[in-house]
Design an enzyme around this catalytic site. Structure first.
Site, PDB file in Angstrom:
ATOM      1  N   ASP A 195      -8.242  -8.555  -3.779  1.00  0.00           N
ATOM      2  CA  ASP A 195      -7.922  -6.880  -3.783  1.00  0.00           C
ATOM      3  C   ASP A 195      -8.026  -6.403  -5.618  1.00  0.00           C
ATOM      4  O   ASP A 195      -7.257  -6.495  -6.187  1.00  0.00           O
ATOM      5  CB  ASP A 195      -5.858  -6.426  -3.749  1.00  0.00           C
ATOM      6  CG  ASP A 195      -5.550  -5.213  -3.206  1.00  0.00           C
ATOM      7  OD1 ASP A 195      -6.898  -4.629  -3.717  1.00  0.00           O
ATOM      8  OD2 ASP A 195      -4.523  -4.246  -3.092  1.00  0.00           O
TER       9      ASP A 195
ATOM     10  N   ASP B  95       0.485  -1.151   0.392  1.00  0.00           N
ATOM     11  CA  ASP B  95      -0.053   0.027  -0.068  1.00  0.00           C
ATOM     12  C   ASP B  95       1.195   1.289  -0.175  1.00  0.00           C
ATOM     13  O   ASP B  95       1.995   1.319  -0.345  1.00  0.00           O
ATOM     14  CB  ASP B  95      -0.967  -0.225   1.273  1.00  0.00           C
ATOM     15  CG  ASP B  95      -2.350   1.085   1.447  1.00  0.00           C
ATOM     16  OD1 ASP B  95      -3.221   1.103   0.443  1.00  0.00           O
ATOM     17  OD2 ASP B  95      -2.083   2.149   1.852  1.00  0.00           O
ATOM     18  N   TRP B  96       0.852   1.683   1.225  1.00  0.00           N
ATOM     19  CA  TRP B  96       1.276   3.270   1.105  1.00  0.00           C
ATOM     20  C   TRP B  96       2.960   3.115   1.195  1.00  0.00           C
ATOM     21  O   TRP B  96       3.897   3.860   0.996  1.00  0.00           O
ATOM     22  CB  TRP B  96       0.741   4.120   1.963  1.00  0.00           C
ATOM     23  CG  TRP B  96      -0.076   4.909   1.631  1.00  0.00           C
ATOM     24  CD1 TRP B  96      -1.656   5.726   0.507  1.00  0.00           C
ATOM     25  CD2 TRP B  96       0.759   6.895   1.007  1.00  0.00           C
ATOM     26  NE1 TRP B  96      -1.987   6.561   1.123  1.00  0.00           N
ATOM     27  CE2 TRP B  96      -0.966   7.516   0.531  1.00  0.00           C
ATOM     28  CE3 TRP B  96       1.354   7.384   0.405  1.00  0.00           C
ATOM     29  CZ2 TRP B  96      -1.049   8.966  -0.856  1.00  0.00           C
ATOM     30  CZ3 TRP B  96       1.751   8.790  -0.144  1.00  0.00           C
ATOM     31  CH2 TRP B  96       0.756   9.292  -0.308  1.00  0.00           C
TER      32      TRP B  96
ATOM     33  N   TRP C 208     -13.427   4.808  -2.411  1.00  0.00           N
ATOM     34  CA  TRP C 208     -12.616   4.403  -0.747  1.00  0.00           C
ATOM     35  C   TRP C 208     -12.016   6.029  -0.244  1.00  0.00           C
ATOM     36  O   TRP C 208     -12.071   6.511   0.207  1.00  0.00           O
ATOM     37  CB  TRP C 208     -11.635   3.949  -0.788  1.00  0.00           C
ATOM     38  CG  TRP C 208     -10.117   3.942  -0.276  1.00  0.00           C
ATOM     39  CD1 TRP C 208      -8.695   3.946  -0.762  1.00  0.00           C
ATOM     40  CD2 TRP C 208     -10.123   3.894   1.300  1.00  0.00           C
ATOM     41  NE1 TRP C 208      -8.132   4.132   0.261  1.00  0.00           N
ATOM     42  CE2 TRP C 208      -8.607   4.216   1.859  1.00  0.00           C
ATOM     43  CE3 TRP C 208     -11.368   3.409   2.447  1.00  0.00           C
ATOM     44  CZ2 TRP C 208      -8.486   3.842   3.143  1.00  0.00           C
ATOM     45  CZ3 TRP C 208     -11.400   3.772   3.875  1.00  0.00           C
ATOM     46  CH2 TRP C 208      -9.486   3.346   3.629  1.00  0.00           C
TER      47      TRP C 208
ATOM     48  N   HIS D  32      -6.472  -6.943   0.363  1.00  0.00           N
ATOM     49  CA  HIS D  32      -5.731  -5.986   0.545  1.00  0.00           C
ATOM     50  C   HIS D  32      -4.437  -6.572   1.577  1.00  0.00           C
ATOM     51  O   HIS D  32      -3.668  -5.738   1.434  1.00  0.00           O
ATOM     52  CB  HIS D  32      -6.304  -4.604   0.703  1.00  0.00           C
ATOM     53  CG  HIS D  32      -5.296  -3.532   0.161  1.00  0.00           C
ATOM     54  ND1 HIS D  32      -4.983  -3.433  -0.999  1.00  0.00           N
ATOM     55  CD2 HIS D  32      -5.272  -2.053   1.467  1.00  0.00           C
ATOM     56  CE1 HIS D  32      -4.200  -2.336  -0.880  1.00  0.00           C
ATOM     57  NE2 HIS D  32      -4.191  -1.475   0.136  1.00  0.00           N
TER      58      HIS D  32
END
Length: 302
Positions: free
Chosen positions: A246, A119-120, A160, A275
């Site tokens: 995901d 992710d980030w 989201w 995810h």
């Protein structure tokens, strides 16, 4: 004056499977970043970077396994976990997160790093890899990308992003639960909510989705384009491990496999997970990282 807040330590008492010793380092004056360090300092370093809106708790299943083979470092991004938080969303930016994490790496003088990023953690970590490449030996990218605005974001991401801005409570545990195939237990749900006792504490988590560059003229899109160009010359080992449930990130692994030279010949893996793949497949991920390192170290020494 920037208002910096800290989550009360009492919020982190008796969390399930999270009894690691806490360490802290200032990444700018008065701004304290929390991290876990396990394993031997004589071993290669695995750096575990979490994303939105999780924290180092996400790595609790991986750390004990990895620490038998590596020095394991799992930080909490500023605004998350036990790290300091700004009450004002305007204090957060994509570049600031990169600067804070770069300072963290420099202050701990981390070298020979095997990066695992999701992710980030990838949006930040992969940029740092291209800027501080001498410090990194290998990369494992999971459910992440470097967005440039050239490819339209899926509707699921836009929904989201809207939810993050307009949800009255913005329940962090619920977000984690929505991003996994298997439902979270009540105790795990509670642990993901632990760092965020008030709306003020959620400022960093709230703003993160809006910092993802989705337009080509976003300055961060241009910086990510530059990072992609550098990754096209990345010859060190690069592995992708993605979750097949995901619906935001599935398929993003193909760009890494196609464009990054170090991804050629690696055993890229798709796991049955959502995810937050670390939550569902933590032990398997740890084993795959160990195998990846062993295979590529042996190949280099052959």
């Amino acid at each position: 004056m920037k208002e910096i807040i800290r989550t009360p330590e009492s919020r982190f008492e008796n969390l399930e499977d999270y009894d690691f010793q806490s360490k802290y380092v200032d990444v700018e004056k008065g701004l304290r970043l929390h991290y876990i360090e396990e394993g031997s300092g004589n071993q290669p370093t695995v750096l575990l970077l979490h994303g939105e809106p999780s924290w180092s708790y996400l790595y609790r299943k991986m750390i004990p396994i990895l620490s038998n083979n590596f020095r394991v470092i799992a930080p909490d991004l500023i605004g998350f976990g036990k790290s300091d938080k700004f009450a004002d969303k305007k204090e957060y930016s994509y570049q600031k997160h990169i600067d804070w994490m770069s300072t963290f790496i420099e202050k701990l003088n981390l070298n020979n790093i095997i990066l695992f990023c999701q992710d980030w953690g990838g949006l930040i970590g992969l940029r740092i890899v291209t800027e501080m490449s001498d410090r990194f030996d290998m990369v494992v990218a999971s459910n992440t990308t470097l967005p440039t605005g050239k490819t339209p974001m899926p509707e699921s991401f836009l929904k989201w992003r809207a939810y993050s801005q307009h949800s009255p409570g913005f329940n962090i545990g619920k977000v984690l639960d929505m991003g996994t195939v298997q439902p979270l237990s009540e105790s795990v749900y509670k642990a993901y909510n632990a760092p965020f006792p008030s709306e003020e504490h959620k400022a960093g988590a709230r703003i993160f989705p809006t910092l993802v560059p989705i337009e080509e003229d976003d300055p961060e899109s241009l910086k990510n384009l530059e990072a992609w160009e550098k990754l096209k010359s990345w010859n060190k080992p690069f592995l992708t491990i993605f979750g097949d449930e995901d619906n935001i990130m599935l398929g993003a692994e193909k760009a890494f496999q196609k464009l990054v030279p170090g991804a050629k010949g690696q055993q890229h893996t798709i796991l049955n997970a959502g995810h937050f793949i670390q939550e569902e497949k933590g032990e398997k991920l740890a084993d795959l990282i160990i195998e990846f390192h062993k295979k590529n170290t042996t190949a280099n020494n052959a």
